[in-house]
Design an enzyme around this catalytic site. Structure first.
Site, PDB file in Angstrom:
ATOM      1  N   LYS A 177       7.116  -6.438   8.092  1.00 28.23           N
ATOM      2  CA  LYS A 177       6.181  -5.375   7.689  1.00 28.23           C
ATOM      3  C   LYS A 177       7.217  -4.263   7.529  1.00 28.23           C
ATOM      4  O   LYS A 177       8.112  -4.109   8.468  1.00 28.23           O
ATOM      5  CB  LYS A 177       5.034  -4.552   8.601  1.00 28.23           C
ATOM      6  CG  LYS A 177       4.253  -3.339   7.751  1.00 28.23           C
ATOM      7  CD  LYS A 177       2.898  -3.071   8.533  1.00 28.23           C
ATOM      8  CE  LYS A 177       2.209  -2.089   7.820  1.00 28.23           C
ATOM      9  NZ  LYS A 177       0.879  -1.709   8.463  1.00 28.23           N
ATOM     10  N   GLY A 236       0.976  -1.188   0.165  1.00 25.61           N
ATOM     11  CA  GLY A 236       0.040  -0.013   0.073  1.00 25.61           C
ATOM     12  C   GLY A 236       0.755   1.228   0.098  1.00 25.61           C
ATOM     13  O   GLY A 236       2.003   1.204  -0.034  1.00 25.61           O
ATOM     14  N   ASP A 243      -9.612   0.147  11.081  1.00 26.91           N
ATOM     15  CA  ASP A 243      -9.516  -0.456   9.729  1.00 26.91           C
ATOM     16  C   ASP A 243     -10.135  -1.823   9.501  1.00 26.91           C
ATOM     17  O   ASP A 243      -9.522  -2.805   8.989  1.00 26.91           O
ATOM     18  CB  ASP A 243      -8.171  -0.563   9.245  1.00 26.91           C
ATOM     19  CG  ASP A 243      -7.889  -0.588   7.859  1.00 26.91           C
ATOM     20  OD1 ASP A 243      -8.649  -0.457   6.876  1.00 26.91           O
ATOM     21  OD2 ASP A 243      -6.462  -0.933   7.299  1.00 26.91           O
TER      22      ASP A 243
END
Length: 244
Positions: free
Chosen positions: A34, A14, A129
């Site tokens: 990540k 993203g 989210d």
């Protein structure tokens, strides 16, 4: 990565960062790593947000939320290592595997997801989210992932406190997202018979209690202020289904 991890695949990307499925060569198991997108690594605010995400995730202590094991810096690139949850997210289940949920199954699943959301809220954390890709099903149990947008004030140490009014707004955003997920689940058994697009209240054949629940989650009627209210209304909807 740090000579310890071998990248198996890129599983998410993203504007904010990239997520990799990796092999831990020392522990001989799978991990998720990540990375903050390199273009963001030159921005102090973005770095602070990434560090905040790591800090929040380190406080999580739930067997259905990923654990954080490590974080490191390589050539000014920032990474953190977390638990790999071996399962399929709801988006894959619904749109790729064609798995469907009837009304009762949908409500039971939302009840299980609500348990996780409530756990966060009790610790003054707000996920913000909650989406199908961020709910991973493992052994028929939902696991909550991706805390990149989380807001938290667990120790009331931040300079800008989350006020009661603001915390309610954040809480209700999570509740709205739960309603959105519930609507997706309910539509998995819907067969379109009318070419004309109709609102969900007309397209879906639901118990009145489920309609009431959805309207409040989505803010069409009075919004919920507590998880307990939602749990009670889910139970009422389940009772209506059982007696019908």
């Amino acid at each position: 990565m740090e000579g310890r991890y071998r990248v198996l695949e890129l599983i998410g990307t993203g504007s904010y960062g990239m997520v990799y499925h990796c092999k831990d060569l020392i522990e001989n198991d799978n991990k998720v790593i990540k990375q903050l997108r390199p273009s963001k690594s030159r921005n102090k605010k973005e770095i602070e947000l990434f560090e905040q995400e790591i800090s929040v995730m380190r406080t999580l202590n739930h067997n259905r939320m990923p654990k954080v094991y490590d974080s490191f810096l390589i050539n000014n690139n920032r990474f953190y290592v977390m638990e790999f949850i071996d399962g399929f997210n709801l988006n894959d289940q619904i749109f790729n595997q064609n798995i469907s949920y009837n009304e009762k199954q949908s409500l039971l699943l939302i009840l299980k997801i609500l348990e996780l959301v409530d756990e966060l809220h009790q610790s003054d954390m707000y996920h913000l989210d909650l989406r199908l890709p961020n709910i991973v099903m493992k052994e028929a149990r939902p696991h909550l992932i991706d805390f990149g947008l989380v807001k938290s004030d667990p120790d009331k140490r931040q300079s800008r406190k989350i006020t009661h009014g603001n915390s309610m707004t954040l809480k209700q955003q999570d509740f709205f997202d739960l309603g959105d997920i519930l609507l997706y689940l309910l539509y998995t058994t819907y067969t379109k018979e009318n070419k004309k697009a109709l609102p969900w209240t007309e397209e879906l054949s639901l118990e009145n209690e489920t309609v009431y629940l959805l309207k409040r989650l989505l803010g069409l009627n009075e919004k919920y202020s507590t998880s307990d209210e939602i749990k009670a209304d889910i139970q009422e909807a389940l009772k209506a289904i059982s007696s019908s």
